[in-house]
Enzyme design. Structure first.
Site, PDB file in Angstrom:
ATOM      1  N   LYS A 140       0.827  -1.207   0.000  1.00  0.00           N
ATOM      2  CA  LYS A 140       0.000   0.000   0.000  1.00  0.00           C
ATOM      3  C   LYS A 140       0.859   1.255   0.000  1.00  0.00           C
ATOM      4  CE  LYS A 140      -3.556   2.475   2.615  1.00  0.00           C
ATOM      5  NZ  LYS A 140      -4.555   2.428   3.717  1.00  0.00           N
ATOM      6  N   HIS A 269      -8.403 -28.368 -35.032  1.00  0.00           N
ATOM      7  CA  HIS A 269      -9.451 -27.570 -34.397  1.00  0.00           C
ATOM      8  C   HIS A 269     -10.102 -28.323 -33.234  1.00  0.00           C
ATOM      9  CE1 HIS A 269      -8.982 -24.459 -37.353  1.00  0.00           C
ATOM     10  NE2 HIS A 269      -9.213 -25.306 -38.334  1.00  0.00           N
TER      11      HIS A 269
END
Length: 510
Positions: A140, A269
């Site tokens: 922070k 695919h």
């Protein structure tokens, strides 16, 4: 606020100490002071480096069996004080709180402890409190403090120390803060998922290791893979792996892991266009390619056996994107690596190892999650539906075909003969269309379907599919069963000498 900040005091409290010695010595040579706890303090002092105990700083001992050590204003005040804030500066002077400019901390191994099936009491004790609080506080206040929240960040910190000494720039501190919050979010997600168990009350996943891809599914889409690809594969050769490559690789290994016997598959695919089980790799490759030599162009090749030179020389005759195997002989690699862009992968983990137990995808305004389909049917799971029972050879082919249809896009039909895919119909809106597509393709590649078997990923609501199958020469059928009209298909099979078995398990795949 100055962009560059000097490190004058460091708080170090780590569970893993490997790789830390070099950093500590460098910081000490730069005049940095140390504060630490327990075993880490002893480690620092064993290097001949002075270190103040946290207990000395706070005036309180470690209490509650070590649960409370760093949770004190003299620790968190020194981390959270804003150096350019006069009020903060006044208060830390008033309470004799020293500024802490660098925090090196890691967390108790919670996930690792859960993975050992430890007792809950031991797992709960591995929920870190002080460490996670230090990480969040330092991250922070990244404008003034450097946070190193895991041993993975030791190397970046050491690089900065070697290049610039004990000082950091704001962009560097921000990057360390970003990594720190990634650590804390992953840790909290793991704890939540442990407590949530199988309730699935919320979706929490944290995955590290972002790999930016050339593009997504199409060139105009951005793509990123999150995960540790290198834990599963050694990339021996080839170009950068793409989004579509990854989808095909996932489908390929999921399919091949269904087979214990030597098997070779070709995918395109995400669907198998050729697959065969044979005594040798060369035979398996030859018969897998025969399933659809047209679609094999540009496909993904996968086998569960070592690829030798003879097989490599045959494989090398066609263009393909990726080949995957558990190993390769040296002379086989020499052949396969003749094409610099060809991706050659060696599996590090096989048999389903490394695969996530849950699958998920984003859709609408949320996430859809489900268990991975790990159901595998054996001969013991089959229930005869017809008077005629399949032969042992047909049962072998039926189970083979059922594995393939499980990994084919719905609606799907697979046709198999002698443990070789003759053809499949996949991704059709009609099951009848899927069957017709499979039959047409099989005949176009000169397969004799007399004596072949058919698998369907879902039940037959009408007898039309078995009627078409009979006309094509198919003699045995496997399907999940469960239609209110099952009897119509059964009656047709009984009248025309076909055998049919059901698994009770549907295998839709979208």
């Amino acid at each position: 606020m100055k962009e560059t900040k000097k490190i004058k005091r460091a708080l170090v409290s780590v569970y893993h100490k490997q790789g830390l010695e070099e950093i500590l010595k460098k910081l000490h040579s730069e005049g940095v002071l140390f504060v630490s706890t327990g075993g880490t303090q002893q480690f620092i002092e064993s290097l001949g480096i002075p270190c103040e105990a946290v207990e000395t700083l706070t005036g309180y001992p470690s209490i509650l069996g070590g649960r409370v050590k760093t949770l004190h204003p003299k620790v968190f005040g020194g981390i959270l004080t804003r150096r350019d804030n006069e009020g903060d500066d006044s208060q830390i002077r008033q309470y004799s709180i020293p500024e802490i400019d660098l925090v090196i901390v890691d967390l108790y191994p919670f996930k690792e402890t859960v993975a050992t099936d430890a007792a809950e009491e031991d797992i709960i004790e591995k929920i870190d409190i002080g460490g996670i609080s230090l990480i969040r506080a330092a991250a922070k206040n990244f404008k003034d403090v450097v946070i190193v929240a895991s041993k993975n960040q030791y190397a970046p910190l050491m690089k900065i120390l070697n290049e610039k000494g004990a000082q950091t720039a704001i962009d560097e501190r921000r990057r360390f803060a970003r990594e720190a919050f990634a650590v804390s979010s992953d840790y909290d997600s793991a704890i939540f998922n442990y407590f949530d168990g199988d309730d699935s009350s919320a979706f929490r996943v944290a995955v590290d290791g972002a790999q930016v891809l050339r593009y997504g599914e199409n060139p105009h889409q951005k793509g990123v893979f999150y995960g540790d690809f290198d834990a599963l594969f050694e990339k021996i050769n080839g170009k950068e792996i793409s989004h579509n490559n990854l989808l095909d690789i996932d489908s390929a290994v999921a399919l091949i892991d269904e087979f214990d016997e030597l098997t070779f598959a070709v995918l395109k695919h995400n669907n198998a266009c050729g697959i065969a089980s044979r005594p040798t790799v060369l035979e398996a490759w030859t018969d897998a390619l025969a399933g659809d030599p047209v679609s094999a162009f540009g496909g993904i090749l996968v086998t569960n056996a070592q690829i030798d030179k003879a097989s490599a020389e045959e494989i090398n005759k066609i263009f393909f994107e990726v080949v995957i195997a558990p190993d390769y002989t040296g002379d086989a690699l020499a052949v396969l690596m003749q094409k610099k862009n060809r991706i050659i992968l060696k599996r590090k983990i096989s048999g389903g190892g490394g695969a996530q137990s849950k699958q998920f995808r984003s859709l609408l305004n949320g996430v859809l999650a489900q268990e991975r389909d790990t159901s595998i049917q054996t001969a013991a799971d089959l229930e005869n539906m017809t008077v005629k029972k399949p032969s042992e050879a047909e049962i072998s082919d039926l189970l083979f075909a059922n594995k393939l249809v499980k990994h084919s896009k719905s609606n799907a039909i697979t046709l198999v003969k002698n443990r070789q895919l003759c053809a499949s119909g996949v991704g059709q809106t009609s099951r009848v269309d899927a069957l017709k597509q499979a039959i047409e393709k099989a005949l176009s590649f000169k397969f004799d379907l007399k004596g072949a078997v058919m698998a369907s990923d879902a039940f037959f609501p009408f007898p039309d599919c078995v009627e078409i199958a009979k006309e094509a020469g198919i003699t045995a059928v496997i399907q999940p069963g469960g239609s209110i009209n099952d009897k119509l298909s059964v009656e047709f099979c009984d009248a025309h000498d076909l055998s049919m078995v059901k698994t009770g398990i549907r295998h839709f795949k979208h």
